[in-house]
Design a protein around this motif. Structure first.
Motif, short mmCIF file in Angstrom:
data_model
loop_
_atom_site.label_atom_id
_atom_site.label_comp_id
_atom_site.label_asym_id
_atom_site.label_seq_id
_atom_site.Cartn_x
_atom_site.Cartn_y
_atom_site.Cartn_z
N GLY A 29 29.69 4.23 33.05
CA GLY A 29 30.37 4.20 31.76
C GLY A 29 30.55 2.79 31.23
N ARG A 30 30.96 1.89 32.12
CA ARG A 30 31.15 0.50 31.72
C ARG A 30 29.82 -0.14 31.31
N THR A 31 28.78 0.14 32.08
CA THR A 31 27.47 -0.43 31.76
C THR A 31 26.95 0.11 30.43
N LEU A 32 27.15 1.39 30.19
CA LEU A 32 26.73 1.97 28.90
C LEU A 32 27.47 1.32 27.73
N HIS A 33 28.73 1.00 27.94
CA HIS A 33 29.51 0.32 26.90
C HIS A 33 28.89 -1.05 26.59
N ILE A 34 28.60 -1.81 27.63
CA ILE A 34 28.00 -3.13 27.45
C ILE A 34 26.60 -2.99 26.84
N LEU A 35 25.85 -2.01 27.30
CA LEU A 35 24.52 -1.76 26.76
C LEU A 35 24.61 -1.42 25.26
N GLY A 36 25.60 -0.64 24.91
CA GLY A 36 25.82 -0.32 23.50
C GLY A 36 26.07 -1.57 22.66
N ASN A 37 26.82 -2.51 23.23
CA ASN A 37 27.05 -3.77 22.51
C ASN A 37 25.76 -4.57 22.37
N ALA A 38 24.90 -4.52 23.40
CA ALA A 38 23.60 -5.21 23.31
C ALA A 38 22.74 -4.59 22.21
N TYR A 39 22.73 -3.26 22.14
CA TYR A 39 22.00 -2.59 21.06
C TYR A 39 22.57 -2.96 19.70
N HIS A 40 23.89 -3.05 19.62
CA HIS A 40 24.53 -3.43 18.35
C HIS A 40 24.10 -4.84 17.96
N ASP A 41 24.06 -5.75 18.92
CA ASP A 41 23.62 -7.11 18.63
C ASP A 41 22.19 -7.14 18.10
N GLN A 42 21.37 -6.19 18.57
CA GLN A 42 19.97 -6.10 18.11
C GLN A 42 19.84 -5.31 16.81
N ARG A 43 20.95 -4.84 16.30
CA ARG A 43 20.99 -4.03 15.08
C ARG A 43 20.36 -2.65 15.27
N ASN A 44 20.29 -2.20 16.51
CA ASN A 44 19.80 -0.85 16.80
C ASN A 44 21.03 0.05 16.87
N LEU A 45 21.52 0.41 15.70
CA LEU A 45 22.80 1.10 15.59
C LEU A 45 22.78 2.49 16.19
N ALA A 46 21.68 3.21 16.06
CA ALA A 46 21.60 4.56 16.62
C ALA A 46 21.73 4.53 18.14
N LYS A 47 21.02 3.61 18.77
CA LYS A 47 21.11 3.52 20.24
C LYS A 47 22.47 2.99 20.67
N ALA A 48 23.05 2.11 19.88
CA ALA A 48 24.40 1.61 20.19
C ALA A 48 25.40 2.77 20.19
N ILE A 49 25.30 3.61 19.18
CA ILE A 49 26.21 4.77 19.09
C ILE A 49 25.96 5.73 20.24
N ASP A 50 24.70 5.99 20.54
CA ASP A 50 24.39 6.89 21.66
C ASP A 50 24.96 6.38 22.97
N SER A 51 24.76 5.09 23.24
CA SER A 51 25.25 4.51 24.51
C SER A 51 26.77 4.53 24.57
N MET A 52 27.41 4.15 23.49
CA MET A 52 28.88 4.10 23.49
C MET A 52 29.49 5.49 23.51
#
Length: 109
Positions: A29-52
């Motif tokens: 869960g923690r890693t998915l949260h951080i991964l979501g932030n990485a996707y957000h930084d890349q502007r991949n909003l759909a994957k950020a939302i999925d991960s978070m």
């Protein structure tokens, strides 16, 4: 390249965590949260939302609906929804984060 490298390492860490701890471990869960932030930084909003969103489900399953780690994810996902232009969902996520913060951090009282 830095964010892409970080994302690759997080993907590898997630695979290891899922192998050793199971897919619904707090570590995943923690890693998915951080991964979501990485996707957000890349502007991949759909994957950020999925991960978070998955991070929220996992952390809630492990810690309950009012744990402070959930507040952090709700806060971050609200920023993603804001960037996506989904204002009602961004507000809802922010309100969930605030509600948890108020209950778990005594500085608000």
């Amino acid at each position: 390249a830095g964010t892409e490298d970080a994302k690759q390492l997080l993907d590898e860490a997630l695979a290891i965590q899922q192998q050793y701890y199971g897919g619904y471990s707090p570590e995943a869960g923690r890693t998915l949260h951080i991964l979501g932030n990485a996707y957000h930084d890349q502007r991949n909003l759909a994957k950020a939302i999925d991960s978070m969103t998955l991070a929220i489900k996992i952390l809630e399953r492990n810690f309950g609906a009012e744990h402070r780690e959930l507040a952090k994810v709700y806060n971050d996902i609200s920023c993603v929804y804001l960037d996506r232009g989904t204002l009602p969902v961004a507000r809802e996520s922010s309100e969930k984060a605030l509600k948890i913060f108020e209950k778990t951090f005594h500085c608000f009282q």
